[in-house]
Scaffold this motif. Structure first.
Motif, short mmCIF file in Angstrom:
data_model
loop_
_atom_site.label_atom_id
_atom_site.label_comp_id
_atom_site.label_asym_id
_atom_site.label_seq_id
_atom_site.Cartn_x
_atom_site.Cartn_y
_atom_site.Cartn_z
N ARG A 25 0.88 -1.17 0.00
CA ARG A 25 0.00 0.00 0.00
C ARG A 25 0.92 1.22 0.00
N HIS A 26 0.79 2.05 -1.02
CA HIS A 26 1.70 3.20 -1.18
C HIS A 26 3.16 2.74 -1.09
N SER B 137 5.65 4.71 7.04
CA SER B 137 4.33 4.11 6.93
C SER B 137 4.17 3.06 8.01
#
Ligand SMILES: *Cc1c(COP(=O)(O)O)cnc(C)c1O
Length: 313
Positions: A67-68, A313
């Motif tokens: 994710r990202h 993150s």
């Protein structure tokens, strides 16, 4: 070598297993814990060797999309079933260079059943930016008996051709891995070199710092050209080029620069000497000005928000 690792990392000697590269260590770990029908969860895209090693062990690979460009630890925890033997966390991630923050890692570990191993692959740990709060496996495993740390001499120490890495884990896991390992897996020459590298810690740190300074310069220059580059914590930068990845890799090749291309996803470019990096940046600058035939300019890599280097993150 195991004795020196144990004193350098402040862990008991019995918790250290040396092997023929971290790939050799992972193969033994899978052999010790997996069987047909077992599952191994890992992020994808991540280190290319994971899917093959899982299949070789007879287990089923369970890839969970990034994710990202970073591990989606919540989705990875969701993917755990009673058949899951192991979750691989590549920190920093190869090839995207992102890291997992300490709080997210702890929240993830809280969700993983204690009979499921979490393997922290720290191949690029030495290159993580100092201002980022990411777990240090050799410390975290003390309170988390199901955490296994895998390290290598192939990256910061530059000994990839000699094939030497190691694992740090609690005694039951370390013993199981030692039991299935090929005897004498690490050659004498590799041990001598790894010991010399550990004793030359200052020189290794100096080189790592030089790579990190160049990585910062390359990333800032690319960002200044309008490229969206995720926070880079390995000895490389990741260019999320999407459908233009192959076109960019071809432009690099014409200039005599070898990059790793993942078609349809992106390109990983290793940090080299300042002169080499300048040549790479010249290719990137020229490519930036080139119109795209495949998709509207800016769709994938030119328009996104800049990611601050401190962003985790
Ligand atoms: C390079 C790399 C390894 C392999 O290291 P060896 O010790 O050479 O087997 C393992 N994991 C990751 C993420 C790597 O990038």
């Amino acid at each position: 070598l195991a004795a020196l690792i144990s004193s350098r990392f402040g862990v008991p000697f019995e918790h250290v297993v040396v092997g023929a590269g971290s790939i050799g260590i992972l193969q033994a770990l899978f052999a010790a814990t997996c069987e047909a029908g077992a599952e191994v969860v890992y992020a994808w895209r991540s280190f290319e060797a994971y899917p093959g090693l899982v299949l070789l062990s007879g287990a089923d690979p369970v890839p969970v999309p990034l994710r990202h460009e970073a591990h989606d630890l919540a989705a990875m925890a969701d993917a755990i079933t009673p058949r899951t033997r192991m979750v691989l966390v590549c920190n920093p991630n190869n090839p995207t260079g992102t890291v997992v923050g300490r709080r997210m890692m702890n929240a993830f570990l809280d969700r993983v059943p204690t009979d499921c191993l979490v393997v922290l692959d720290e191949a690029y740990r030495d290159f993580v930016d100092g201002n980022v709060d990411t777990p240090e496996g050799a410390e975290t495993y003390r309170e988390r008996p199901n955490l296994v740390v895998v390290r290598t001499f192939s990256k910061a120490q530059g000994l990839a051709g000699l094939r030497v890495g190691f694992l740090i884990a609690q005694a039951p896991v370390a013993t199981a891995v030692r039991t299935v390992q090929l005897p004498y897996a690490v050659s004498h020459l590799a041990q001598v070199a790894a010991i010399a590298a550990l004793r030359a810690g200052h020189e290794v740190s100096r080189r790592v710092r030089a790579v990190m300074a160049e990585r910062h310069r390359v990333r800032e220059t690319l960002a200044g050209l309008g490229w969206r580059i995720p926070a880079a914590h390995g000895n490389f930068v990741w260019l999320p080029l999407g459908s233009r990845a192959e076109e960019f890799a071809a432009a690099c090749e014409v200039a005599g620069i070898s990059v790793r291309c993942f078609a349809g996803e992106g390109v990983r470019a290793s940090i080299g000497s300042p002169g080499e990096n300048d040549r790479f940046l010249a290719v990137a600058r020229a490519f930036r000005g080139r119109p795209s035939a495949a998709e509207p300019v800016g769709l994938n890599f030119m328009a996104g928000p800049r990611v601050r280097s401190s962003q985790v993150s």
